[in-house]
Scaffold this active site. Structure first.
Site, PDB file in Angstrom:
ATOM      1  N   ASN A   9       0.882  -1.174   0.000  1.00  0.00           N
ATOM      2  CA  ASN A   9       0.000   0.000   0.000  1.00  0.00           C
ATOM      3  C   ASN A   9       0.916   1.219   0.000  1.00  0.00           C
ATOM      4  OD1 ASN A   9      -1.769   2.055   0.511  1.00  0.00           O
ATOM      5  ND2 ASN A   9      -2.276   1.406   2.603  1.00  0.00           N
ATOM      6  N   LYS A  11       0.175   4.223  -0.274  1.00  0.00           N
ATOM      7  CA  LYS A  11      -0.488   5.418   0.280  1.00  0.00           C
ATOM      8  C   LYS A  11      -0.253   6.621  -0.642  1.00  0.00           C
ATOM      9  CE  LYS A  11       0.089   3.434   4.826  1.00  0.00           C
ATOM     10  NZ  LYS A  11       0.000   3.626   6.258  1.00  0.00           N
ATOM     11  N   HIS A  95      -9.552   0.978   4.857  1.00  0.00           N
ATOM     12  CA  HIS A  95      -8.279   1.208   5.558  1.00  0.00           C
ATOM     13  C   HIS A  95      -8.536   2.135   6.746  1.00  0.00           C
ATOM     14  CE1 HIS A  95      -4.212   2.501   6.461  1.00  0.00           C
ATOM     15  NE2 HIS A  95      -3.796   1.426   5.780  1.00  0.00           N
ATOM     16  N   GLU A  97      -6.964   4.521   7.941  1.00  0.00           N
ATOM     17  CA  GLU A  97      -6.742   5.957   7.695  1.00  0.00           C
ATOM     18  C   GLU A  97      -7.990   6.573   7.062  1.00  0.00           C
ATOM     19  OE1 GLU A  97      -3.034   5.642   5.544  1.00  0.00           O
ATOM     20  OE2 GLU A  97      -2.027   5.068   7.402  1.00  0.00           O
ATOM     21  N   GLU A 167      -5.445  -5.174  10.516  1.00  0.00           N
ATOM     22  CA  GLU A 167      -4.459  -4.115  10.713  1.00  0.00           C
ATOM     23  C   GLU A 167      -4.744  -3.391  12.023  1.00  0.00           C
ATOM     24  OE1 GLU A 167      -2.470  -2.868   6.844  1.00  0.00           O
ATOM     25  OE2 GLU A 167      -4.229  -1.626   7.073  1.00  0.00           O
ATOM     26  N   GLY A 173       2.315   2.134  10.813  1.00  0.00           N
ATOM     27  CA  GLY A 173       3.243   3.252  10.677  1.00  0.00           C
ATOM     28  C   GLY A 173       3.916   3.646  11.972  1.00  0.00           C
ATOM     29  N   SER A 212       3.387  -2.262  10.375  1.00  0.00           N
ATOM     30  CA  SER A 212       4.846  -2.252  10.582  1.00  0.00           C
ATOM     31  C   SER A 212       5.522  -3.579  10.245  1.00  0.00           C
ATOM     32  CB  SER A 212       5.179  -1.804  12.012  1.00  0.00           C
ATOM     33  OG  SER A 212       4.704  -0.480  12.230  1.00  0.00           O
ATOM     34  N   GLY A 234       4.784   1.340   4.802  1.00  0.00           N
ATOM     35  CA  GLY A 234       6.108   1.964   4.653  1.00  0.00           C
ATOM     36  C   GLY A 234       7.141   1.091   3.946  1.00  0.00           C
TER      37      GLY A 234
HETATM   38  C1  PEP Z   1      -0.860   0.154   6.131  1.00  0.00           C
HETATM   39  O1  PEP Z   1      -1.035   1.352   6.133  1.00  0.00           O
HETATM   40  O2  PEP Z   1      -1.676  -0.604   5.553  1.00  0.00           O
HETATM   41  C2  PEP Z   1       0.305  -0.383   6.819  1.00  0.00           C
HETATM   42  C3  PEP Z   1       0.289  -1.619   7.192  1.00  0.00           C
HETATM   43  O3  PEP Z   1       1.322   0.520   7.066  1.00  0.00           O
HETATM   44  P1  PEP Z   1       2.759   0.183   7.730  1.00  0.00           P
HETATM   45  O4  PEP Z   1       3.259  -1.095   7.123  1.00  0.00           O
HETATM   46  O5  PEP Z   1       3.604   1.357   7.370  1.00  0.00           O
HETATM   47  O6  PEP Z   1       2.534   0.039   9.181  1.00  0.00           O
END
Ligand code: PEP
Length: 253
Positions: A9, A11, A95, A97, A167, A173, A212, A234
């Protein structure tokens, strides 16, 4: 036997030149593997150029969001049919966010899930609890409600061609990953929701972990029986990290 899915992803990151380099490095480093599907979800404006940089089927294309509506006066929205036109096979819905920042309710998420299915896109339904909810013992209740919003509206059959991503919001993040056992417990809970409704289907649905995930923690997570890959934020912007995560999936016995 479920395949692994490793989904990036991106983003709201990237640009033409950066994406091109990332794609080239991914294509150079990825060996096709029957047991692993690799997917990237760039921002809408880059879908077409990214697709052009990913020849063949080694890396699949997905989007990060979709409108619940098929067409019409919805300024700024992008429909599932448009995503299909551009070569997308998957789309992320719900998601955290978007749930938090764009105020997407579970009902809106269910409508987006349905819109994706109508165009034969595979929705990746994100579910997960905040730190506050975890600490007050509400994890299962929150995730149960997020799952039920789709199940009540569309039925268990709608998961025939869908993916779920667990998640935990506190792990996204933040560099703070759920331990493999913490993630497995929630994945098992999610699968059991489906088992109650259709045992055979429940066994086939891919449930990804996101939060993460990096090259050095992916293997432990993917070794858990109900973790079928990752939704990677990320680390999907770094070719070496993303390749290491895909390799962790490919190396599972
Ligand atoms: C995400 O936003 O779907 C995600 C898992 O981000 P990160 O891997 O950066 O924690």
């Amino acid at each position: 036997m479920r395949k692994y899915l490793v989904a990036g992803n991106w983003k709201m990151n990237g640009g033409l030149a950066v994406n091109a380099e990332l794609c080239e490095r991914m294509v150079a480093g990825l060996a096709p593997d029957d047991a692993v599907t690799v997917l990237v979800c760039p921002p809408f404006p880059y879908l077409e150029s990214v697709r052009a940089k990913l020849p063949g089927e080694t890396v699949r294309l997905g989007a990060q969001n979709v409108s619940a509506y098929p067409s019409g006066a919805y300024t700024g929205e992008v429909s599932a049919g448009m995503l299909r036109d551009l070569g997308c096979e998957y789309v992320i819905v719900g998601h955290s966010e978007r749930r938090a920042m764009m105020h997407e309710s579970s009902e809106i998420v269910a409508a987006k899930f349905a819109a994706a299915l109508r165009e034969e896109l595979t929705p990746i339904l994100c579910v997960g609890e905040t730190l506050e909810q975890r600490e007050s013992g509400e994890t299962e209740q929150v995730i149960g409600e997020q799952m039920n919003a789709v199940l009540d509206e569309l039925g268990v059959d709608s998961f025939e061609s869908a993916v779920i991503a667990y998640e935990p919001v506190w792990a996204i993040g933040t560099g703070r990953t759920a331990s493999p056992q913490q993630a497995q417990d929630v994945h098992r809970f999610i699968r059991n929701i489906l088992v109650e409704l259709d045992v055979d289907l429940a066994d086939k649905v891919q449930i990804l972990y996101g939060g993460s995930v990096k090259g050095d923690n992916a293997s432990g997570l993917f070794a858990m029986p109900d973790i079928d890959g990752g939704l990677i934020g990320g680390a999907s912007l770094d070719a070496a990290q993303f390749l290491a995560i895909a390799d962790a999936a490919a190396s599972q016995p």
